[in-house]
Design an enzyme around this catalytic site. Structure first.
Site, PDB file in Angstrom:
ATOM      1  N   LEU A 132      25.659  19.739   0.642  1.00  0.00           N
ATOM      2  CA  LEU A 132      24.711  18.884   1.323  1.00  0.00           C
ATOM      3  C   LEU A 132      25.195  17.354   1.307  1.00  0.00           C
ATOM      4  O   LEU A 132      25.657  16.758   2.387  1.00  0.00           O
ATOM      5  CB  LEU A 132      23.170  18.935   1.091  1.00  0.00           C
ATOM      6  CG  LEU A 132      22.459  17.810   1.860  1.00  0.00           C
ATOM      7  CD1 LEU A 132      22.229  18.221   3.541  1.00  0.00           C
ATOM      8  CD2 LEU A 132      20.856  18.131   1.457  1.00  0.00           C
ATOM      9  N   THR A 133      25.127  16.911   0.191  1.00  0.00           N
ATOM     10  CA  THR A 133      25.708  15.346  -0.293  1.00  0.00           C
ATOM     11  C   THR A 133      26.962  15.104   0.102  1.00  0.00           C
ATOM     12  O   THR A 133      28.085  15.940  -0.252  1.00  0.00           O
ATOM     13  CB  THR A 133      25.255  15.119  -1.733  1.00  0.00           C
ATOM     14  OG1 THR A 133      23.869  15.446  -2.007  1.00  0.00           O
ATOM     15  CG2 THR A 133      25.545  13.913  -2.105  1.00  0.00           C
ATOM     16  N   GLU A 134      27.226  13.850   0.657  1.00  0.00           N
ATOM     17  CA  GLU A 134      28.534  13.461   0.911  1.00  0.00           C
ATOM     18  C   GLU A 134      28.673  12.217   0.173  1.00  0.00           C
ATOM     19  O   GLU A 134      27.755  11.353  -0.062  1.00  0.00           O
ATOM     20  CB  GLU A 134      28.869  13.354   2.260  1.00  0.00           C
ATOM     21  CG  GLU A 134      28.951  14.810   3.148  1.00  0.00           C
ATOM     22  CD  GLU A 134      28.948  14.657   4.680  1.00  0.00           C
ATOM     23  OE1 GLU A 134      28.923  15.859   5.137  1.00  0.00           O
ATOM     24  OE2 GLU A 134      29.610  13.637   5.121  1.00  0.00           O
ATOM     25  N   ALA A 137      26.591  10.094   2.371  1.00  0.00           N
ATOM     26  CA  ALA A 137      25.458  10.532   3.199  1.00  0.00           C
ATOM     27  C   ALA A 137      24.831  11.200   1.962  1.00  0.00           C
ATOM     28  O   ALA A 137      24.869  12.554   1.600  1.00  0.00           O
ATOM     29  CB  ALA A 137      25.677  11.458   4.088  1.00  0.00           C
ATOM     30  N   GLN A 353      12.522   7.358 -29.520  1.00  0.00           N
ATOM     31  CA  GLN A 353      11.872   6.346 -30.210  1.00  0.00           C
ATOM     32  C   GLN A 353      11.285   6.847 -31.415  1.00  0.00           C
ATOM     33  O   GLN A 353      11.304   6.196 -32.597  1.00  0.00           O
ATOM     34  CB  GLN A 353      10.951   5.298 -29.406  1.00  0.00           C
ATOM     35  CG  GLN A 353      10.567   3.879 -30.008  1.00  0.00           C
ATOM     36  CD  GLN A 353      11.546   3.227 -30.138  1.00  0.00           C
ATOM     37  OE1 GLN A 353      12.663   3.278 -29.474  1.00  0.00           O
ATOM     38  NE2 GLN A 353      11.516   1.898 -30.930  1.00  0.00           N
ATOM     39  N   GLY A 357      16.313   6.049 -35.426  1.00  0.00           N
ATOM     40  CA  GLY A 357      18.044   6.339 -35.465  1.00  0.00           C
ATOM     41  C   GLY A 357      18.499   7.857 -35.482  1.00  0.00           C
ATOM     42  O   GLY A 357      19.569   8.053 -34.617  1.00  0.00           O
ATOM     43  N   GLU A 380      17.863  16.499  -5.754  1.00  0.00           N
ATOM     44  CA  GLU A 380      16.837  17.072  -4.668  1.00  0.00           C
ATOM     45  C   GLU A 380      16.196  15.584  -4.166  1.00  0.00           C
ATOM     46  O   GLU A 380      14.797  16.047  -3.677  1.00  0.00           O
ATOM     47  CB  GLU A 380      16.094  17.975  -5.427  1.00  0.00           C
ATOM     48  CG  GLU A 380      16.680  19.206  -5.911  1.00  0.00           C
ATOM     49  CD  GLU A 380      17.232  20.340  -4.860  1.00  0.00           C
ATOM     50  OE1 GLU A 380      16.934  19.963  -3.695  1.00  0.00           O
ATOM     51  OE2 GLU A 380      17.693  21.454  -5.291  1.00  0.00           O
TER      52      GLU A 380
END
Length: 398
Positions: A132-134, A137, A353, A357, A380
């Site tokens: 779907l994703t371009e 787009a 947090q 460390g 999504e």
């Protein structure tokens, strides 16, 4: 209402056992190596995880009663949550494998398409993606530039897709792509969905993406140049692709909410344990309100995420049986996805947090989850898109 049944809780226990025994011991190395273990995909297929929403005729576990498929989307969300609690990449492999690989063919495909592709996908022998994703787009999915032109008995596809999950593994059998196939009378592009089998000439899977997180998950860009597929590879009716992928995204948003819920739950568990066992100034750090209050916030996030997710999943199951509306599902899906994804990002920040460390060290899983969390606010449909969808459901001119 949407309280989980005892069957769902028993199923949760079995998936958790699988995730903790067969996935968790290896995920740190898989993440480091950017390696998707295909044997785990096959094992998930053997456990029936890919077939929870698929009728028995295609190898799934969903019964058909009076012509209505009794799929269990809620159970799928339970599985995604439990896998996501151990590793987000493995969770999204299942989520995308069902929601983006299987679902478009199952919901909109022809009988021949279902018979050809679904059995191996359900069995975990194969994977499928959804293009779907371009590059230009993303949130504006209606701005698809990929084209498919009819030439005799074929569609000829040209264009490119970005960030496509499960698209380049050794067992990927197909990618369903959206493409412009014409123009409406109002001058708007007609978008259709077309199955492109792996190995089709003119279909190129680009090098794997180098990502911030989800390192175990398979993600590639795709390109199409004169890619020719038979006309019968069209999924559903021509010009219905936009409607199809909007419905597909609604389901996917609930699945992402389940994935995010698993992450937040794990942050609660890890932070609680660490706050009880890590000592400073002669006492557990959890004795300090600065720590204990943050862990309490994690509990609220996990509980709220779970309620929103399983309400949306319940509505989806009810809608499939004709007892709720698609509009209700769409609204609940966006609410669940928005809250759970943003809560997950906050949860990883809080847990890191609490660990101090150590939280910044890759030997502790909170670091991996911290990297994995951010994409939940993007994939999504971004958080901004979810707010727009919710506002529209409230009647606002967003």
């Amino acid at each position: 209402m949407f309280e989980l049944s005892q069957d769902h809780e028993d199923f949760r226990a079995s998936v958790r056992d699988f995730a903790e025994k067969e996935v968790e011991p290896h995920v740190a190395q898989w993440d480091k190596d950017h390696h998707l273990p295909l044997e785990v995909v096959t094992r998930m297929g053997q456990l029936g995880l890919f077939g929870l929403v698929v009728p028995e005729a295609y190898g799934g576990s969903a019964e058909t009663v009076d012509g209505v498929v009794q799929s269990d989307f809620t159970a799928l969300c339970v599985a995604i949550e439990e896998l996501g609690r151990v590793d987000q990449s493995i969770g999204i492999t299942l989520s995308a494998g069902v929601g983006l690989g299987i679902n478009p063919i199952l919901t909109y495909g022809s009988d021949a398409q279902r018979e050809t592709w679904l059995p191996d996908l359900v069995a975990g022998k194969k994977l499928a993606g959804f293009g779907l994703t371009e590059p230009d787009a993303g949130s504006d999915a209606g701005g698809t530039r990929t084209t498919a032109k009819r030439d005799g008995d074929d569609w000829v596809i040209d264009g490119a897709k970005s960030f496509i999950t499960n698209s380049g593994t050794d067992i990927t059998s197909l990618v369903t792509v959206t493409a412009r196939t014409g123009t409406s009378d109002e001058g708007r592009p007609q978008i259709s969905a077309i199955i492109v089998p792996s190995g089709t000439p003119g279909f190129t899977v680009e090098a794997p993406n180098d990502k911030l997180g989800w390192n175990i998950s398979d993600t590639h860009g795709l390109s199409f140049s004169g890619c020719r597929v038979p006309a019968d590879h069209l999924v559903g009716d021509e010009g219905q692709g936009f409607r199809q992928f909007l419905k597909t995204l609604d389901d996917g948003r609930i699945a992402i909410a389940a994935l995010a819920t698993g992450l937040t739950q794990r942050m609660l568990e890890l932070a609680t344990e660490y706050a009880n066992t890590r000592t400073s100034f002669g006492r557990p750090i959890g004795a300090n309100q600065g720590i204990s209050f943050q862990v309490a916030d994690l509990a609220v996030m996990a509980e709220t995420s779970r309620v929103l997710t399983y309400k949306a999943a319940w509505l989806k199951d009810e809608a499939d049986r004709g007892r709720r509306s698609a509009k209700e599902v769409a609204k609940a899906a966006s609410i669940a996805k928005l809250y759970t994804s943003e809560a997950a990002v906050s949860a990883t920040r809080i847990a890191t947090q609490v660990f101090g460390g150590n939280g910044f060290m890759e030997e502790y899983p909170v670091a991996r989850f911290y990297r994995d969390a951010k994409i939940l606010e993007i994939g999504e449909g971004t958080s901004e898109v979810q707010r727009m969808v919710i506002a529209r459901h409230l009647g606002l001119p967003a």
